[in-house]
Design an enzyme around this catalytic site. Sequence first.
Site, PDB file in Angstrom:
ATOM      1  N   ARG A   1       0.799  -1.225   0.000  1.00 26.20           N
ATOM      2  CA  ARG A   1       0.000   0.000   0.000  1.00 26.20           C
ATOM      3  C   ARG A   1       0.839   1.286   0.000  1.00 26.20           C
ATOM      4  NH1 ARG A   1      -3.688  -0.269   4.744  1.00 26.20           N
ATOM      5  NH2 ARG A   1      -2.474  -2.055   5.416  1.00 26.20           N
TER       6      ARG A   1
ATOM      7  N   TYR B   1      28.921  36.249  -6.018  1.00 24.95           N
ATOM      8  CA  TYR B   1      29.091  34.814  -6.205  1.00 24.95           C
ATOM      9  C   TYR B   1      30.552  34.452  -5.969  1.00 24.95           C
ATOM     10  CZ  TYR B   1      30.073  30.394  -8.383  1.00 24.95           C
ATOM     11  OH  TYR B   1      30.533  29.129  -8.597  1.00 24.95           O
TER      12      TYR B   1
END
Length: 449
Positions: A16, A366
């Site tokens: 299930r 960055y």
Amino acid sequence: MKDLVAIILAAGQGTRMYSGLPKVLHNVAGQAMLDHVLEAIEPLEPRRIFVVTGFMSERVREHVGRRATCVNQDKRLGTAHAVKQAVPHLENFKGEVLITVGDTPLIRTETLRELIKRRRAHQVAATVLTTELENPTGYGRIVRNRDGTVRKIVEEKDTNIYEAAIREINTGIYVFDCQKLLAALQRVRNNNAQKEYYLTDTIEILEKLGGEVEPVVADDPTEIIGVNSRAELARAESFLRRRIALSVMEQGVTVIDPATTYIDRQVRIGRDTVIHPFSVLKGHCEIGEGAQIGPQAHVTDSRIGAGSRVRFCCIDQAELGEGVEVGPYASIRPGTRVCDGVRIGTFVEVTRSTVGAGSDILHLSYLGDAQIGERCSLGTASVTVNFDGVKKHRTVLGDDVFLGSRTSLVAPVEVESGSRFPHNASLQGTVTNGSAKPAPKARRPAKRK
Ligand code: UD1
Ligand code: CA
């Protein structure tokens, strides 16, 4: 406990769950259900732990590693048949056997200990962990004798209407006298609704052989919830998270809103740290004392030092020192080390880099493959140009470097300590004090393979 052996039943597929993954390997609060069960058992120090595997047994075996001995059940003929797979290892064992299912991730060591203690104290053939549920659907029902001992366990599909109404259920967790269990297992038949060999049938068999079975009622029914579907997985997750949040709070951490805070089990947090709402701490994290985490910090497998403050950010496989500030809106990616007192501000991404103590990278930057010295200041929108389309190159800054806004660090580049550059510089090669030495070679335009 030398005279204790544990068996975890984990051969089922978990139909299930509708999954390609064996049920017991589904995660709850950051680790597989099976790991939670093992974690509950290990402190008892049994002489051996067996895991009965079946569906994708290789995968489960690999996951378990050296923590337990896996025995394979080729065909899933029922829980008694599963236990039988460990019998060759138990023939001469005079102690007791703890049996648990693999899909009850909330089970606690103390509860297992109680089950063992009660069996020993009353010298009964077995103890069974039970609990009362408002809605017992799906579970085996406990049928008691007048004296309160267990007469039998009836699987739901085999119940009559009286039995179906019983709200005391079998959790699937038991402690047996080993030799009595082995005797009972031999007598289990599969003449029931599911044509399976039920472990639960051993209870009635023991009764008939003159051994008593004592129920131990778990006070907290959430502890034994079995997971058979994704909905139950989510339910187990929410209970376990609440439990983790409580234990973290008991160690002196403020969790402002446990309902919106997700802390994995392996996370360690120092006292007087505050976890603000919508924060996720995953995997192996270590947070120091007096830190402020969140709101909306997503931290994975990272260390954050004392007194640091991180908010609205992602921190993944990184190490942050003490008194560090990150965010809002920053991404600290794997392989990054941020030293004490560094400030990383808004829209800044740092990856595979080291930032020395006291440096500032406050806006729109960055850094990739960079090593930044101490007390550097990188102006707004300073970036490393670390990738030429084929290879990544390193950027190295000494200490006390000042870079104006929009500096491009065209790697490979090395900026010597104390250098200062005004805005818009494009640096390459080895540079110092505002005077760039010529770059070694002009770069060829990158070709992608
Ligand atoms: C079982 C109990 C039930 C109890 C419930 C608690 C039996 C017959 N019933 O029912 O009384 O209320 O657990 O959660 O024991 N497994 C194997 N091999 C098999 C069959 C099962 O290893 O051949 C394993 C499964 O992987 C699972 C566990 O045993 O981890 C329980 O099996 P499951 O089919 O879920 O039993 P339930 O019907 O839930
Ligand atoms: Ca089950």
